[in-house]
Scaffold this motif. Sequence first.
Motif, PDB file in Angstrom:
ATOM      1  N   PRO A  88      34.193  49.939  42.816  1.00 12.96           N
ATOM      2  CA  PRO A  88      33.658  48.857  43.670  1.00 12.96           C
ATOM      3  C   PRO A  88      32.185  48.583  43.394  1.00 12.96           C
ATOM      4  CG  PRO A  88      33.812  50.882  44.930  1.00 12.96           C
ATOM      5  CD  PRO A  88      34.407  51.186  43.574  1.00 12.96           C
ATOM      6  N   ASP A 137      32.606  40.461  29.024  1.00 16.51           N
ATOM      7  CA  ASP A 137      32.344  40.999  30.357  1.00 16.51           C
ATOM      8  C   ASP A 137      30.851  41.110  30.616  1.00 16.51           C
ATOM      9  OD1 ASP A 137      35.188  43.276  30.273  1.00 16.51           O
ATOM     10  OD2 ASP A 137      35.026  41.210  30.965  1.00 16.51           O
ATOM     11  N   LYS A 192      38.067  54.379  42.128  1.00 16.52           N
ATOM     12  CA  LYS A 192      37.989  52.976  41.715  1.00 16.52           C
ATOM     13  C   LYS A 192      36.551  52.617  41.362  1.00 16.52           C
ATOM     14  CE  LYS A 192      41.035  50.229  42.516  1.00 16.52           C
ATOM     15  NZ  LYS A 192      42.047  49.576  41.652  1.00 16.52           N
ATOM     16  N   CYS A 200      38.656  51.484  47.610  1.00 15.03           N
ATOM     17  CA  CYS A 200      37.621  50.514  47.257  1.00 15.03           C
ATOM     18  C   CYS A 200      36.441  50.537  48.223  1.00 15.03           C
ATOM     19  CB  CYS A 200      38.218  49.113  47.198  1.00 15.03           C
ATOM     20  SG  CYS A 200      39.199  48.826  45.693  1.00 15.03           S
ATOM     21  N   ASP A 232      33.934  45.163  38.278  1.00 17.25           N
ATOM     22  CA  ASP A 232      34.438  45.515  39.606  1.00 17.25           C
ATOM     23  C   ASP A 232      35.954  45.335  39.616  1.00 17.25           C
ATOM     24  OD1 ASP A 232      35.325  45.007  42.428  1.00 17.25           O
ATOM     25  OD2 ASP A 232      33.219  45.408  42.833  1.00 17.25           O
ATOM     26  N   ASN A 233      36.709  46.418  39.920  1.00 16.03           N
ATOM     27  CA  ASN A 233      38.168  46.328  39.966  1.00 16.03           C
ATOM     28  C   ASN A 233      38.699  46.398  41.393  1.00 16.03           C
ATOM     29  OD1 ASN A 233      37.741  49.021  40.530  1.00 16.03           O
ATOM     30  ND2 ASN A 233      38.795  49.805  38.709  1.00 16.03           N
ATOM     31  N   CYS A 234      37.857  45.925  42.337  1.00 14.68           N
ATOM     32  CA  CYS A 234      38.252  45.907  43.751  1.00 14.68           C
ATOM     33  C   CYS A 234      38.224  44.487  44.310  1.00 14.68           C
ATOM     34  CB  CYS A 234      37.342  46.820  44.564  1.00 14.68           C
ATOM     35  SG  CYS A 234      37.632  48.578  44.269  1.00 14.68           S
ATOM     36  N   ALA A 235      38.434  43.506  43.436  1.00 15.95           N
ATOM     37  CA  ALA A 235      38.554  42.103  43.848  1.00 15.95           C
ATOM     38  C   ALA A 235      37.303  41.584  44.540  1.00 15.95           C
ATOM     39  CB  ALA A 235      39.783  41.915  44.754  1.00 15.95           C
ATOM     40  N   GLN A 236      36.126  42.106  44.177  1.00 17.32           N
ATOM     41  CA  GLN A 236      34.854  41.629  44.709  1.00 17.32           C
ATOM     42  C   GLN A 236      34.049  41.000  43.576  1.00 17.32           C
ATOM     43  OE1 GLN A 236      33.977  41.765  48.095  1.00 17.32           O
ATOM     44  NE2 GLN A 236      36.127  42.379  48.257  1.00 17.32           N
ATOM     45  N   ASP A 237      33.200  40.041  43.899  1.00 20.14           N
ATOM     46  CA  ASP A 237      32.446  39.277  42.906  1.00 20.14           C
ATOM     47  C   ASP A 237      30.989  39.733  42.890  1.00 20.14           C
ATOM     48  OD1 ASP A 237      31.731  35.719  42.375  1.00 20.14           O
ATOM     49  OD2 ASP A 237      31.413  37.508  41.151  1.00 20.14           O
TER      50      ASP A 237
END
Length: 648
Positions: free
Chosen positions: A121, A182, A119, A90, A149-154
């Motif tokens: 990001p 989405d 990933k 990420c 985003d699939n890295c837990a970021q907003d």
Amino acid sequence: MLVLRRLAPCFLPFFGLLLLFAPGARAQTAPDGPAIIILDGSGSMWGNIGTERASKFDLARGALRQSLSDISPRVRLGLMSFGQRRRADCSDVEVLAAPEAGQPERILSIADKLNPKGKGPLALALREAAKQIQPGEAGSIIAIHDGMDNCAQDPCAVAADIAKANAKTRVFLISFGLEKPDVQRLACVAKSTNGKVIEARDSTSLAAGLSEALTLANLERIDPATGAAVPLPKAAPPPNPEGAPGLRLSASLASGSPPLAAPVHWTVAKADKPDAVLKSVKNRELSVDLDPGSYVVEARFGQASARQTLEVASDKPTAARLSLAAGLLKIKAHADKAGAPLTDPLVTISVKTADGSQRPFWVGRAADTEMVVPAGQYIVRVQDGLAEQTTEVTLTEGAGADVTPVLGTGRLELSAVAAANGQPLTDVIYLIEEDDPDARKGRREVARSADPAAAFTLPAGTYYVVARQGVAETRDRIALGTGDVVKHVATFSLVQLTVTANAGGGADQPVLIRILSEDQTHREIARANGMTGTFLLPPARYRVEATVSGLNIKALGTVDISNGRGGGVQLTLESGEVAVGASAAQGRHWRIKDASGRTVLHSGPGEATSARLAPGRYVLLTDGGERRTEQAFDLKTGERRELSLGSP
């Protein structure tokens, strides 16, 4: 009827996608701030979208090549990517080219070498891209991506930070193939940074979206003194080119209007052989060297086209601007005035012909769409569930039309449970009825569904929901408001009954368990295959029956669950075994009948047979020419009887 005039200056921003001017007009514009392009390098970019044969990544590179071909060399461009170096990392965000002037070709060559694999990001890439723009400098970030985003970021939080650090940085997201929810969740990025989220569903909308983003980022500026958009220059006439004989063409919506800068599909053929295409290309302008002579040229953009015969001189190129005689139709349909989205809209655009009839022109599922169409009269019909609205539009050349129907719908989502706080039910039929004085019993059915998670889009109003599960039924009256999402749970008062069949001595055939009404009709209420059946039933007394398929073995019983408490019942399938041997009676037919005279078993000549039968009195009948015998016998539970086809 909706009638639109020719575009006034205040309408021009609406055509940001289309009315971009030729390089000659741009040359007078001051150099713009840097534009950082982020190209998604995550592994999903190797996937496909719709019916496109090329991967999403190849389509994105093609759109870049097409859109950067006419960018001024004074524009400072940079390139970044994420996920292109390492899998499952990420932090894999890289600046591939710092923003510098005069490097579109360098950016394209770098993009050609990328190999998506990791990933996504997206949020980190936006944060790092913002660092390439100096504090206080006006700049833009343009990201082409195919997922959240699939890295837990907003991304929304990052956009807010970018706007706080530099209010002049604008972020444009070109969301390629994302689901509508989405795309809507990313609207916060555009709102925070005064940018835009552009939805792309195929190669054409991707190229158009990238072209629009580059225009908004690098050409359309805001006057700091007035806060108003800098007026676009007037359309210049086609230049008088020099060089080898050929064609130098552009296209416009109407005669005298600015040339289109979005890609146009051009075809060229000799006038005497119009079906033999010499040149087919998709570009903003057409520049092709040709031998002197007559040529048929066609320009296509959106749903509009123009066809013209041009003469190529022997001493210089022929310049022309083809008018598409078209306008821009923009449809934005909502469930209510607050802008609530439609759930599953169907948009149909029909051409209204001179005789008043309608001819379908375009059908799609997008509630928000815009397209270039030939000037004329159109009927726009938007349907969502049982709601529908029709708008008649007259579109003139070079004009735009906004069709913004509000369908006034709500969404009714249904489910069912066996009892209060009971288990969910899946085998339910839902019926939606409304008041109708002319209908039988004063109500009319408008929809039904057997979906376990049934959902209906309906015009606002009052409805009656009927839920049926077997012989059980519930009825509820529901008020549905515009924009409402009503979740209704139909609650039955069902009791669980378990019936177990015991085969006793054992039966190899399948067993059928049935629940019947206890009245004289013995109407079937429910059934199950197997030795055990579990049923959800309204409280009442029932007749219970178990039978062995193909045999006369049956067990009966009654059960009372009228007190509302569930329970179980066991039925024993009693049987005995009969074996019939041919012995010396060759060529003789036989059959076994029960006490009611019904044949329960029979065989062909001389065939030995054994089977299980219910206990009772039977008769073995044989028939072989003049020799006819009849044998009566009794069969008890668990007994095995061996019968011979001999003399009585």
